[in-house]
Design a protein around this motif. Structure first.
Motif, PDB file in Angstrom:
ATOM      1  N   TRP A   1       0.845  -1.184   0.000  1.00 30.58           N
ATOM      2  CA  TRP A   1       0.000   0.000   0.000  1.00 30.58           C
ATOM      3  C   TRP A   1       0.888   1.243   0.000  1.00 30.58           C
ATOM      4  O   TRP A   1       1.772   1.372   0.819  1.00 30.58           O
ATOM      5  N   LYS A   2       0.600   2.156  -0.941  1.00 29.08           N
ATOM      6  CA  LYS A   2       1.380   3.385  -1.058  1.00 29.08           C
ATOM      7  C   LYS A   2       0.453   4.595  -1.107  1.00 29.08           C
ATOM      8  O   LYS A   2      -0.637   4.513  -1.668  1.00 29.08           O
ATOM      9  N   HIS A   3       0.913   5.701  -0.546  1.00 21.61           N
ATOM     10  CA  HIS A   3       0.185   6.973  -0.599  1.00 21.61           C
ATOM     11  C   HIS A   3      -1.258   6.821  -0.113  1.00 21.61           C
ATOM     12  O   HIS A   3      -2.192   7.256  -0.780  1.00 21.61           O
ATOM     13  N   ILE A   4      -1.419   6.221   1.047  1.00 25.01           N
ATOM     14  CA  ILE A   4      -2.771   5.964   1.543  1.00 25.01           C
ATOM     15  C   ILE A   4      -3.333   7.176   2.271  1.00 25.01           C
ATOM     16  O   ILE A   4      -2.607   8.022   2.774  1.00 25.01           O
ATOM     17  N   GLU A   5      -4.651   7.218   2.280  1.00 20.62           N
ATOM     18  CA  GLU A   5      -5.382   8.230   3.038  1.00 20.62           C
ATOM     19  C   GLU A   5      -6.544   7.528   3.728  1.00 20.62           C
ATOM     20  O   GLU A   5      -7.284   6.761   3.091  1.00 20.62           O
ATOM     21  N   VAL A   6      -6.709   7.767   5.008  1.00 20.86           N
ATOM     22  CA  VAL A   6      -7.860   7.244   5.744  1.00 20.86           C
ATOM     23  C   VAL A   6      -9.055   8.100   5.355  1.00 20.86           C
ATOM     24  O   VAL A   6      -9.014   9.331   5.455  1.00 20.86           O
ATOM     25  N   ILE A   7     -10.133   7.447   4.891  1.00 24.41           N
ATOM     26  CA  ILE A   7     -11.309   8.217   4.481  1.00 24.41           C
ATOM     27  C   ILE A   7     -12.486   8.039   5.427  1.00 24.41           C
ATOM     28  O   ILE A   7     -13.397   8.870   5.438  1.00 24.41           O
ATOM     29  N   HIS A   8     -12.479   6.959   6.235  1.00 23.59           N
ATOM     30  CA  HIS A   8     -13.605   6.747   7.153  1.00 23.59           C
ATOM     31  C   HIS A   8     -13.209   5.763   8.242  1.00 23.59           C
ATOM     32  O   HIS A   8     -12.519   4.779   7.962  1.00 23.59           O
ATOM     33  N   GLU A   9     -13.645   6.051   9.450  1.00 25.32           N
ATOM     34  CA  GLU A   9     -13.456   5.140  10.571  1.00 25.32           C
ATOM     35  C   GLU A   9     -14.790   4.957  11.261  1.00 25.32           C
ATOM     36  O   GLU A   9     -15.515   5.933  11.479  1.00 25.32           O
ATOM     37  N   ASP A  10     -15.120   3.712  11.592  1.00 19.35           N
ATOM     38  CA  ASP A  10     -16.394   3.423  12.244  1.00 19.35           C
ATOM     39  C   ASP A  10     -16.222   2.250  13.201  1.00 19.35           C
ATOM     40  O   ASP A  10     -16.122   1.094  12.758  1.00 19.35           O
TER      41      ASP A  10
ATOM     42  N   ILE B   1      -9.522   2.964   3.696  1.00 16.90           N
ATOM     43  CA  ILE B   1      -8.426   3.751   3.138  1.00 16.90           C
ATOM     44  C   ILE B   1      -8.515   3.738   1.616  1.00 16.90           C
ATOM     45  O   ILE B   1      -9.125   2.831   1.024  1.00 16.90           O
ATOM     46  N   VAL B   2      -7.932   4.741   0.994  1.00 10.60           N
ATOM     47  CA  VAL B   2      -7.690   4.719  -0.456  1.00 10.60           C
ATOM     48  C   VAL B   2      -6.204   4.920  -0.659  1.00 10.60           C
ATOM     49  O   VAL B   2      -5.526   5.535   0.166  1.00 10.60           O
ATOM     50  N   GLY B   3      -5.727   4.385  -1.746  1.00  7.09           N
ATOM     51  CA  GLY B   3      -4.313   4.535  -2.082  1.00  7.09           C
ATOM     52  C   GLY B   3      -3.970   3.639  -3.252  1.00  7.09           C
ATOM     53  O   GLY B   3      -4.840   3.073  -3.909  1.00  7.09           O
ATOM     54  N   TRP B   4      -2.692   3.509  -3.480  1.00  7.58           N
ATOM     55  CA  TRP B   4      -2.184   2.652  -4.552  1.00  7.58           C
ATOM     56  C   TRP B   4      -1.827   1.299  -3.954  1.00  7.58           C
ATOM     57  O   TRP B   4      -1.040   1.234  -3.006  1.00  7.58           O
ATOM     58  N   TYR B   5      -2.400   0.221  -4.503  1.00 10.85           N
ATOM     59  CA  TYR B   5      -2.081  -1.128  -4.030  1.00 10.85           C
ATOM     60  C   TYR B   5      -1.277  -1.842  -5.106  1.00 10.85           C
ATOM     61  O   TYR B   5      -1.728  -1.978  -6.243  1.00 10.85           O
ATOM     62  N   ASP B   6      -0.092  -2.286  -4.742  1.00 10.24           N
ATOM     63  CA  ASP B   6       0.822  -2.946  -5.678  1.00 10.24           C
ATOM     64  C   ASP B   6       1.203  -4.300  -5.087  1.00 10.24           C
ATOM     65  O   ASP B   6       2.170  -4.421  -4.338  1.00 10.24           O
ATOM     66  N   HIS B   7       0.421  -5.334  -5.415  1.00  6.87           N
ATOM     67  CA  HIS B   7       0.628  -6.653  -4.826  1.00  6.87           C
ATOM     68  C   HIS B   7       2.049  -7.160  -5.066  1.00  6.87           C
ATOM     69  O   HIS B   7       2.508  -7.236  -6.196  1.00  6.87           O
TER      70      HIS B   7
ATOM     71  N   GLY C   1       3.945   0.130  -9.501  1.00  2.37           N
ATOM     72  CA  GLY C   1       3.238   1.191  -8.775  1.00  2.37           C
ATOM     73  C   GLY C   1       1.865   0.807  -8.305  1.00  2.37           C
ATOM     74  O   GLY C   1       1.332   1.407  -7.395  1.00  2.37           O
ATOM     75  N   GLY C   2       1.246  -0.158  -8.945  1.00  2.62           N
ATOM     76  CA  GLY C   2      -0.041  -0.661  -8.495  1.00  2.62           C
ATOM     77  C   GLY C   2      -1.239   0.031  -9.109  1.00  2.62           C
ATOM     78  O   GLY C   2      -1.134   0.756 -10.087  1.00  2.62           O
ATOM     79  N   GLU C   3      -2.395  -0.223  -8.475  1.00  3.21           N
ATOM     80  CA  GLU C   3      -3.673   0.307  -8.938  1.00  3.21           C
ATOM     81  C   GLU C   3      -4.332   1.080  -7.815  1.00  3.21           C
ATOM     82  O   GLU C   3      -4.173   0.759  -6.636  1.00  3.21           O
ATOM     83  N   LYS C   4      -5.115   2.071  -8.179  1.00  2.00           N
ATOM     84  CA  LYS C   4      -5.885   2.815  -7.195  1.00  2.00           C
ATOM     85  C   LYS C   4      -6.901   1.857  -6.588  1.00  2.00           C
ATOM     86  O   LYS C   4      -7.605   1.157  -7.318  1.00  2.00           O
ATOM     87  N   SER C   5      -6.968   1.845  -5.243  1.00  2.27           N
ATOM     88  CA  SER C   5      -7.815   0.866  -4.570  1.00  2.27           C
ATOM     89  C   SER C   5      -8.419   1.413  -3.289  1.00  2.27           C
ATOM     90  O   SER C   5      -7.864   2.316  -2.662  1.00  2.27           O
ATOM     91  N   LEU C   6      -9.540   0.808  -2.920  1.00  2.62           N
ATOM     92  CA  LEU C   6     -10.136   1.014  -1.609  1.00  2.62           C
ATOM     93  C   LEU C   6      -9.725  -0.174  -0.763  1.00  2.62           C
ATOM     94  O   LEU C   6      -9.764  -1.317  -1.227  1.00  2.62           O
TER      95      LEU C   6
END
Length: 95
Positions: free
Chosen positions: A7-16, A22-28, A34-39
């Motif tokens: 996971w790269k360049h993540i941002e927390v968008i919601h906590e419950d 989170i959203v960010g780039w996921y590169d398995h 660099g990966g793909e934009k992912s939730l």
């Protein structure tokens, strides 16, 4: 806690109640240039791989449904902060 390097360049968008989106780039396995934009989702410090936080990737159709529902909730609750975070996440994922 340290997050897995996939996971790269993540941002927390919601906590419950312990659930964190989170959203960010996921590169398995760091094999996809660099990966793909992912939730992604995790619950506090779960799931882990060898003691490192390893959020799960949410498939695109489910991501759209989750973000749609959260956007609806933000509008109904007049939660401007959540609304902006969700709109930004939607924009991030579709571009």
């Amino acid at each position: 806690m340290k997050m897995i390097s996939y996971w790269k360049h993540i941002e927390v968008i919601h906590e419950d109640d312990g659930l964190v989106l989170i959203v960010g780039w996921y590169d398995h396995k760091n094999e996809n240039d660099g990966g793909e934009k992912s939730l992604g989702v995790h619950w506090g410090t779960y799931p882990q791989s060898r003691g490192v936080l390893s959020p799960c990737v949410i498939p695109a159709v489910t991501s759209n449904a989750i973000l749609s529902g959260l956007l609806h909730k933000a509008v109904v609750d007049n939660n401007i902060v959540l609304r902006e975070k969700i709109i930004n996440a939607i924009d991030f994922l579709k571009h």
